[in-house]
Motif scaffolding. Structure first.
Motif, short mmCIF file in Angstrom:
data_model
loop_
_atom_site.label_atom_id
_atom_site.label_comp_id
_atom_site.label_asym_id
_atom_site.label_seq_id
_atom_site.Cartn_x
_atom_site.Cartn_y
_atom_site.Cartn_z
N GLY A 60 42.13 31.76 50.97
CA GLY A 60 42.20 31.02 49.72
C GLY A 60 40.87 30.75 49.05
N LYS A 61 39.79 31.36 49.52
CA LYS A 61 38.47 31.08 48.93
C LYS A 61 38.40 31.53 47.47
N THR A 62 38.79 32.79 47.22
CA THR A 62 38.74 33.31 45.86
C THR A 62 39.75 32.58 44.97
N THR A 63 40.91 32.26 45.51
CA THR A 63 41.91 31.51 44.74
C THR A 63 41.35 30.16 44.31
N LEU A 64 40.60 29.51 45.19
CA LEU A 64 40.00 28.22 44.84
C LEU A 64 39.00 28.39 43.70
N LEU A 65 38.14 29.41 43.76
CA LEU A 65 37.18 29.65 42.68
C LEU A 65 37.90 29.95 41.37
N ASN A 66 38.94 30.77 41.43
CA ASN A 66 39.67 31.12 40.21
C ASN A 66 40.36 29.91 39.59
N THR A 67 40.77 28.97 40.44
CA THR A 67 41.41 27.76 39.93
C THR A 67 40.38 26.85 39.28
N ILE A 68 39.20 26.74 39.89
CA ILE A 68 38.13 25.93 39.29
C ILE A 68 37.72 26.52 37.94
N ALA A 69 37.70 27.86 37.86
CA ALA A 69 37.31 28.54 36.62
C ALA A 69 38.40 28.49 35.55
N GLY A 70 39.61 28.05 35.92
CA GLY A 70 40.70 28.01 34.96
C GLY A 70 41.38 29.35 34.77
N LEU A 71 41.09 30.31 35.65
CA LEU A 71 41.75 31.61 35.58
C LEU A 71 43.14 31.54 36.20
N LEU A 72 43.36 30.57 37.06
CA LEU A 72 44.66 30.31 37.66
C LEU A 72 45.04 28.85 37.42
N LYS A 78 45.59 21.17 32.57
CA LYS A 78 46.42 20.67 31.47
C LYS A 78 46.07 21.30 30.13
N ALA A 79 44.94 22.01 30.06
CA ALA A 79 44.52 22.60 28.79
C ALA A 79 45.30 23.89 28.52
N ASP A 80 45.36 24.28 27.23
CA ASP A 80 46.01 25.56 26.91
C ASP A 80 45.03 26.70 27.13
N ASP A 81 45.52 27.94 27.03
CA ASP A 81 44.70 29.11 27.34
C ASP A 81 43.45 29.19 26.48
N THR A 82 43.58 28.94 25.18
CA THR A 82 42.45 29.04 24.26
C THR A 82 41.38 28.01 24.60
N SER A 83 41.83 26.78 24.86
CA SER A 83 40.89 25.71 25.20
C SER A 83 40.16 26.02 26.50
N ARG A 84 40.90 26.53 27.50
CA ARG A 84 40.27 26.87 28.78
C ARG A 84 39.23 27.98 28.59
N SER A 85 39.56 28.98 27.81
CA SER A 85 38.63 30.09 27.57
C SER A 85 37.36 29.60 26.89
#
Length: 580
Positions: free
Chosen positions: A377-389, A405-412
């Motif tokens: 789950g290491k990469t999954t954790l990073l991807n979640t922090i980055a908002g990719l997941l 809670k943010a939408d895709d545009t806001s996260r990007s």
């Protein structure tokens, strides 16, 4: 089966008129059924050699023969046909080997379908390959949902499914932890023994010099050493000597002194030689430290007085790891807050959990090192922090911003402004040169790019000499350093890195860690990296170990704890001067 004679490869940039020699007269002989490793640091010419052996590229000069066919005489179409019929390629980035949306079994069946293998025969061969590579238990899983170790085993199985005459694998364990690394090595040995397939493993990992029957060491585009397992068993005074203690004399009588020898006797600009009166050997020594007379005197002394094993690694050899300590601020504000985080993936309608409930608070300006086996789950954790997941449960807050809670545009937009992510796969824009890649984030940000910052960063990560190159012209290690320079140039408050030094040799990885630590200090940035390489740890780092989707260790690295970790990870011995 494979023979290279005086192979030269020169890359020419028609715009700058620069010529770069990637291979400088390389000789190589690999027999039928051999399992060999080709070892070299970043920039040694490994990727160029791979491209030539696979027929993707042609040499500027010299001879390349494979199974009696001279590759450089073939047309591009003929080389493609030869590659398809004879060569199984395994890329270090498993996403390039797999059909991510197909199941494991269908990935193995695909090359058989392309060769019109009868259905029943294909099914039997598929089942046998899955058994051989220990993949039967995940055969119905999609390739995108299996672990790193399983992905690499599947990649090799797919290459073998085409029944090639030889396998060419590029850094097959570069992204894996030690357990999975040795599992892949055992698998390669088993396949080589059971099927007799010729296998060539290209790597920067010097552990391979003692693993296979034959090891080639290349540096600066030349073959500088060849090691044989049979010869290593017969050595006496130089017990455990390996390819790193040997030098290869090429057809132009050039000889490179192995690093181990050069460093051990502190050679600088000059070395002296003398032919022994017996005419059976010549001697080399450092004239700054010893005279010719002293050399002969030393040779007359019993070897027991110099009992140090050539390949033995002691704490003296890695003392630099303890000297550069990270100074963290325990009073810094809580910057990243993760609460009750759960994340999984659906496989045939069933949710397979990867992260099973993580609570974590990270302070501003800290250096976080996350370790653990592949697939925990290491990469999954990073991807979640980055908002990719997006989490299935729980929350991730960066300062006062809620990623989930943010939408895709806001996260990007937030990610572009605040997070630089160095993934295992380079994020370079292929159509433009590296110098222009550095400009891309600033175009989206609407900010002015400072070339002085870019020049300084690329110098620090040893990629400034490739600013005029396109991504396709870079080696795997160079692409990784280019991606790193792209991230550092942005000067974001958060940096995430997934195996940022996996394609680099140990000396270069050490320098890159020094650069990252300096960046965190100077910019007060928060750095979170995942890596299997525990030799990258430094005193002061916060070490988080993940196992089976949960945090099993969370501690601050001290001098003593680092010594214990390195003793186990690098199999270090006590310093000889401290032995009683």
């Amino acid at each position: 089966m494979i023979r290279c004679v005086d192979v030269i490869k020169i890359y020419h940039d028609p715009i700058t008129e620069y010529k770069v020699s990637a291979l400088r007269g390389l000789d190589l002989d690999i027999g039928d059924g051999e399992l060999v490793s080709i070892i070299g640091p970043s920039g040694a010419g490994k990727t160029t050699l791979m491209n030539i052996l696979s027929g993707v590229d042609t040499p500027t000069g010299g001879l390349v023969m494979i199974r009696g066919v001279q590759l450089d005489l073939l047309t591009e179409k003929e080389r493609r046909k030869f590659r398809y019929e004879n060569i199984g390629l395994v890329n270090q980035f498993t996403s390039k080997n797999l059909y991510s949306q197909l199941t494991v079994r269908d990935n193995v069946l695909m090359p058989m379908k392309m060769k019109y293998t009868p259905r029943e025969m294909a099914r039997k061969e598929m089942e046998e390959l899955l058994r051989l590579f220990n993949l039967t238990h995940v055969k119905n899983n999609k390739a995108a949902k299996i672990s790193g170790g399983e992905s690499m085993r599947l990649s090799i199985a797919i290459a073998l499914a085409r029944q090639p005459h030889f396998i060419l694998a590029d850094e097959p364990t570069g992204q894996l932890d030690s357990k999975n690394t040795f599992s892949i090595i055992d698998t390669l040995k088993g396949v080589n023994k059971e099927l007799g397939t010729t296998m060539v493993i290209v790597t920067h990992d010097v552990r391979y010099r003692n693993i296979f029957e034959k090891s080639f060491l290349i540096r600066d585009g030349r073959l500088v050493g060849v090691g044989y397992e049979a010869e290593r068993q017969k050595l006496d005074i130089f017990k455990d000597a390996s390819v790193l203690n040997r030098a290869y004399i090429d057809p132009s009588h050039m000889l490179q002194i192995p690093d181990r020898v050069k460093n051990s006797i502190a050679l600088r600009e000059f070395a002296e030689f003398e032919v022994h009166p017996s005419k059976k050997l010549a001697m080399l020594w450092n004239p700054d430290l010893v005279s010719k007379e002293e050399v002969f005197s030393i040779l007359q002394q019993p070897p027991d007085e110099y009992k140090e094993t050539v390949d033995e690694l002691t704490f003296d050899d890695v003392r630099y790891l303890f000297e550069n300590e990270f100074k963290y601020n325990p009073k810094a504000k809580d910057y990243i807050r993760i609460k009750g985080l759960e994340k999984g993936y659906r496989v045939f309608g069933q949710l397979q959990p990867v992260i099973k409930g993580i609570d974590l608070t990270i302070k501003k300006g800290d250096f976080i090192f996350i370790s653990g086996p592949s697939g925990v789950g290491k990469t999954t954790l990073l991807n979640t922090i980055a908002g990719l997941l997006i989490p299935n449960k729980g929350s991730v807050h960066i300062d006062d911003y809620s990623i989930g809670k943010a939408d895709d545009t806001s996260r990007s937009d937030f990610r572009l402004e605040n997070i630089a992510y160095i993934t295992q796969y380079h994020s370079l824009f292929e159509p433009v040169q590296l110098k222009d890649n550095l400009l891309v984030p600033y175009i989206f940000l609407g900010k002015e790019y400072n070339p002085d910052i870019g020049n300084e960063v690329t110098r620090n990560v040893h990629i400034s000499h490739k600013l005029e190159s396109y991504p396709d012209e870079l080696s795997a290690g160079e692409k990784q350093r280019a991606t790193l320079s792209l991230a550092l140039t942005r000067k974001t408050p958060i940096l995430l890195a997934d195996e940022p030094t996996a394609n680099m040799d140990s000396d270069l990885a050490r320098e890159i860690m020094d650069v990252l630590m300096a960046f965190v200090k100077d910019e007060n940035a928060t750095f979170i990296m995942c890596s299997h390489d525990l030799s990258l740890l430094r005193p002061g780092f916060r070490h988080i170990r993940i196992s089976d989707g949960l945090i099993t260790e969370d501690s601050r690295i001290t001098q003593n704890s680092l010594k214990q970790i390195l003793k186990e990870y690098l199999q270090l011995h006590e310093d000889h001067k401290n032995k009683k």
